[in-house]
Design a protein around this motif. Structure first.
Motif, PDB file in Angstrom:
ATOM      1  N   PHE A  49       0.776  -1.210   0.058  1.00 49.67           N
ATOM      2  CA  PHE A  49       0.107  -0.048  -0.174  1.00 49.67           C
ATOM      3  C   PHE A  49       0.858   1.297  -0.035  1.00 49.67           C
ATOM      4  O   PHE A  49       1.159   1.774   1.288  1.00 49.67           O
TER       5      PHE A  49
ATOM      6  N   ALA B 278      -5.212   0.353   5.706  1.00 50.53           N
ATOM      7  CA  ALA B 278      -4.524  -0.556   5.105  1.00 50.53           C
ATOM      8  C   ALA B 278      -3.530  -1.124   5.796  1.00 50.53           C
ATOM      9  O   ALA B 278      -3.294  -2.266   5.986  1.00 50.53           O
ATOM     10  N   GLY B 282      -3.414  -4.526   7.355  1.00 49.41           N
ATOM     11  CA  GLY B 282      -2.734  -5.505   6.687  1.00 49.41           C
ATOM     12  C   GLY B 282      -3.325  -5.849   5.683  1.00 49.41           C
ATOM     13  O   GLY B 282      -2.870  -6.781   4.599  1.00 49.41           O
ATOM     14  N   LYS B 283      -4.611  -5.265   5.258  1.00 51.66           N
ATOM     15  CA  LYS B 283      -5.131  -5.453   3.876  1.00 51.66           C
ATOM     16  C   LYS B 283      -5.560  -4.101   3.275  1.00 51.66           C
ATOM     17  O   LYS B 283      -5.913  -3.049   3.873  1.00 51.66           O
ATOM     18  N   SER B 284      -5.952  -4.381   2.020  1.00 48.15           N
ATOM     19  CA  SER B 284      -6.499  -3.161   1.445  1.00 48.15           C
ATOM     20  C   SER B 284      -7.905  -3.007   1.632  1.00 48.15           C
ATOM     21  O   SER B 284      -8.550  -3.761   2.249  1.00 48.15           O
TER      22      SER B 284
END
Lengths: 442, 442
Positions: A49, B278, B282-284
Motif C-alpha cells: 500500500f 490498510a 494489513g489489507k487493502s
C-alpha cells in the motif's frame, strides 16, 4: 569454407556441437520458471500500500501480460482495463453436488510424442493450471485451484470467449432470429466494403472466411496488433490515424482467397460475429449472454468482458468468469440447453455445434496437433469416438465437453506460451484418460 | 457616471433591468434539463453497435461526467475506468421483507427557505433521484428506480465512499487494531514530511486536519484536480512531472494552520485514512470491506472501487454499489453491527459515529445549510432530535440513518449540481417528514 580433415579437430568440433546442443536443450527446458516457481505470491505483484514500483503492473506498457506477471493478471483484468459486466442476476447460486473422486490424481496417460507416462496431477503443474474442475453426470468429481485463482475470483478465458459467441449465434440460428445463409452486410451494412461483403454468416461462424489478415502473435507487424490497438480503450496517441474500436477495424479487413474453403482461425471473425449477433438480436453480446445464459442457470459470480473505447465488448477474447460458472455453462451444453428440466433454448443449437464442421476445411489449416478435428460455431470439434468438443483460449484455457463420458472439464491457466500447441500434448491425452476412466467406471 | 434624471429614461432603464432580471431568473430555472428531460434513455448514450460518435462518452476527456451524460455514467463507471471488486462472497442474498407504504408519496414537507409545500414524490424528480429505498424497522417500505438505475445495477456513490472508510476505521479502533491517538506517520511513515506529520488518526477521521489544499471544484486550479490527476489510472502525458497515484500525492500535501480545530472537508483525508486502514489491518480497503461487511450480510451484488495506476482503491469517492445493498449496510449500522443476531463488530464502533463530533469545529467550516451539525468518523451527524446521521456524496448521494424513527433511507442520484447545497433544501426536510410520519405511525 574448408572442411577440416584433422580427426582430432573434427572430434573437438563435434564435442562443441554436442555441448551446444545440450546447452540449448537445457535452456529450452529452463526458459520459463515452473508453475511452482512462477506462483504470483512469490513475486508480490501489486502487493503493498502502495506496491513498490517494481511490483506495479500496467496494461498500457503490456507489462501485466508478460510471463510470469500474467499469472497474476489473468485473475485481475478489471483492475487494469475498463470492463462491462455480464450479470448473473440476483438469484441464489444453483447448488452443485460433490462426489469428489480421489483416484483422478493418480490416473496416468502418455503425453504425445513421448513414451514416458505422466500422472494427471503432474499434468496440472506442467500446464500452469490455475483452476481445474471436472463434472461427471453433472456432479463435481474434481476441483482444484492454484496460482492467483480462488473459488471467489474470475479468470480471463482469452479465445474461449469466442465459443460463447458461437453458442449465442447457434441459439439465434436455431430460433430463427439469425439466418446463417445471409451475407454479412444483411446484418452489418458497415461491412459491405470489407472482406465480409460476400461472406455468409455461416462462413463467419465457422471461420472459413478468406481474409488478408495475419494472427501471428510472434510477428510484431501482424494485423492482430493493429486490431488490438484499435480496440484498446486507453486514449490513442495524438498521431494515431487508424480505426477506433473493434468494429471500425473490421471495416478495413480485406479479402484474400475464396470464402468457405479453408478454416482460418482469426479473432476478427469472432468480433464480426459479435457485431452480427448484436444487430440480429438488438442487444449487445454482454446483455444477450446475461439474458439467455448467465442469469438463467444460477451462476455464482457476475462475469465480464473487456471493452473498447466505445463500450463494445471484446467478444474475440475479452471474457472473464469463475471456474464453477464455466462448468455450469459446459454442463448446460452437455444437456443440450436443458437446465434442471427447463429447456432454455432449442437443443438443436447445441446439436449443431457437436455435429462438427468440415474436416476438409480444417485439414487445410495449420493445426498439426489437431489431426482430424473440425471447427463449428466457434467450437473446436475433436471428431473423436466420444464426440468431444471444446472451447479453447490461449495460455491453456478450455471447456472440454465429452458427451459419451458424460464429462465436462474446465481448465483455466496461465501457461507462459500463448499457443495451445505448447500444452495440448500434456492436456488432450490427459482429458481422454479421465474420460476413459469415467466410461469404464459406468 | 451621470445619473439620468429624465423620468421616462429612468423607467426604461428599470424596465430593461427587470427584463434582464426575469431573463436571468428564467435562464437559471432552465439552465438544466429536468429529471424527466435528462433521462439517459432520451439521449441514447453509448447505445448502438457501435454507438454513433455523438453518443460515445469517455473518461479521458471528462465527457462522461458532464450533465446530462452523468445521468448515464453513474451506473456505468466500470465501463470507463479500471476498477477493483468488493466481493459479496458466494452466498445467497439475505431476504428483505417488504411492507410497501403507499402513503409516503403523498407526504408533504416545506423545502427550506420557501413557504410552498412539496410532496415526497415531487422531491424525487426535483433531486434527479436514480434510486430511493426506505427501510423501517428493517422492512422495505419504499423503493423506486429512475434514470439509468435498476435493481440489478450498481451506482457511483461519490463521497459517500468516505463513510465506508470511516466505518472500517471505527471498527478497527473499537477492536484495538487502530489507535486513534497515534500520529499518522506511526502507520504511514511516508507521510512524515507532509501536513499529516503531526496530525493524529483522530484528526484524519474527523477531517480536522489543517491542510493547504483547496477542494473548490469550480476552480480549475484547485488542488483537488491535481489530486485527481495523480489518481487517474490512464497513462500520464509524457511531460507530466507530478505524483503518480493517490498516495504519492498525499505525501505532497502541506500544512496550513493548526490540526484539531476546524472541520475542513477535504477528500485527501479520506484517502489518507484509507492508507492508514490498510497499514493497520494489513489489507487493502477493498479486501477489508469485503471481509468485514460486504460478504457478511447477504449482499446481492458485488460492489467496486475505481483504482489508480497502482491498483489502489479511491476510497475518497470511488465506490459503486447497489441500492438495496447500501440499505443493508445502513441497516447494519442502525442495528449497531448486529445482523440477524450475530454481532459482526463491536457496537461501540457505531456508537462512536452516532454520538457525533465537535459542533464547534463544524461551525467554523462553510456549511451554512447544515447548522448545528457535526462530523465524526467520516459521517455527517445532524445532531437533531432523532439522532440522525448520514453518509453523503456529491450529486445527491446519501445513506440517512434515523435511529429514533428506526429508519434507513438511501438515495442515489445524478443531480446536475455537484454540491449537496443544491439539493439539501428539498431533501433533508423530506427525509424528516418521512421520519416523523414513521414515528407517529408507531
Amino acid at each position: 569454407m574448408a572442411i577440416t580433415h584433422d580427426k582430432s579437430k573434427k572430434s573437438f568440433t563435434l564435442l562443441i556441437l554436442l555441448a551446444l546442443t545440450l546447452q540449448t536443450m537445457a535452456q529450452e527446458k529452463q526458459k520459463f520458471l515452473s508453475a511452482k516457481e512462477s506462483e504470483p505470491s512469490n513475486f508480490g505483484w501489486m502487493e503493498g500500500f502502495p506496491p513498490p514500483a517494481a511490483k506495479v503492473l500496467h496494461s498500457g506498457d503490456g507489462s501485466f501480460f508478460k510471463f510470469p506477471a500474467i499469472r497474476y493478471s489473468v485473475v485481475h483484468m478489471r483492475e487494469f482495463l475498463p470492463t462491462i459486466r455480464v450479470s448473473k442476476g440476483l438469484k441464489a447460486p444453483s447448488v452443485m453436488t460433490y462426489e469428489l473422486d480421489g483416484k483422478i490424481d493418480e490416473l496416468t496417460f502418455t503425453p504425445w510424442n513421448t513414451t514416458k507416462k505422466m500422472t494427471w496431477e503432474e499434468s496440472l503443474a506442467q500446464n500452469y493450471t490455475d483452476g481445474m474442475i471436472i463434472l461427471h453426470k453433472g456432479k463435481v468429481i474434481y476441483e482444484r485451484y492454484f496460482g492467483a485463482l480462488t473459488e471467489t475470483e474470475v479468470h480471463a478465458v482469452m479465445s474461449l470467449t469466442k465459443s460463447l459467441n458461437g453458442t449465442l449465434a447457434s441459439i439465434l440460428v436455431a430460433e430463427g432470429t439469425l439466418d446463417e445463409t445471409k451475407l454479412v452486410p444483411f446484418y452489418v451494412p458497415e461491412l459491405k466494403n470489407s472482406a465480409y461483403a460476400d461472406a455468409t454468416v455461416r462462413d463467419v461462424m465457422d471461420m472459413t472466411t478468406a481474409l488478408n489478415y495475419s494472427e501471428d502473435y510472434a510477428n510484431p507487424n501482424a494485423d492482430v496488433w493493429q486490431f488490438s490497438n484499435a480496440g484498446n480503450p486507453l486514449p490513442k496517441p495524438k498521431d494515431y490515424k487508424g480505426p477506433e474500436g473493434y468494429y471500425e477495424y473490421l471495416e478495413t479487413v480485406k479479402k484474400q482467397g475464396v470464402h468457405g474453403e479453408i478454416f482460418g482461425y482469426k479473432t476478427v471473425n469472432a468480433d464480426a460475429l459479435g457485431w452480427i449477433i448484436a444487430r440480429a438480436s438488438g442487444k449487445s453480446v454482454n446483455e444477450l449472454l446475461s439474458e439467455r445464459i448467465w442469469s438463467k442457470i444460477g451462476m455464482e459470480q457476475d462475469a465480464y468482458y473487456q471493452v473498447d473505447s466505445k463500450g463494445i465488448a471484446f467478444t474475440g477474447g475479452g471474457f472473464n468468469a469463475g471456474l464453477r460458472d464455466l462448468a455450469r455453462f459446459g454442463e448446460l451444453l452437455r444437456k443440450q440447453g436443458n437446465w434442471n428440466g427447463e429447456q432454455l433454448f432449442p437443443a438443436k443449437a447445441v446439436q449443431d455445434i457437436a455435429r462438427g464442421g468440415s474436416v476438409a476445411a480444417f485439414e487445410k489449416s495449420e493445426h498439426p496437433g489437431l489431426k482430424g478435428w473440425s471447427y463449428r460455431n466457434m467450437w473446436w470439434i475433436t471428431e473423436n469416438k466420444d464426440g468431444a468438443y471444446a472451447a479453447r483460449g490461449v495460455h491453456g484455457q478450455t471447456i472440454y465437453i465429452d458427451p459419451f463420458a458424460e464429462m465436462v472439464l474446465v481448465r483455466l491457466s496461465s501457461h507462459p506460451v500463448a499457443g495451445n500447441a505448447a500444452n495440448d500434448a500434456t492436456s488432450l491425452p490427459a482429458y481422454q484418460a479421465v474420460a476413459d476412466y469415467l466410461i469404464n467406471k459406468k
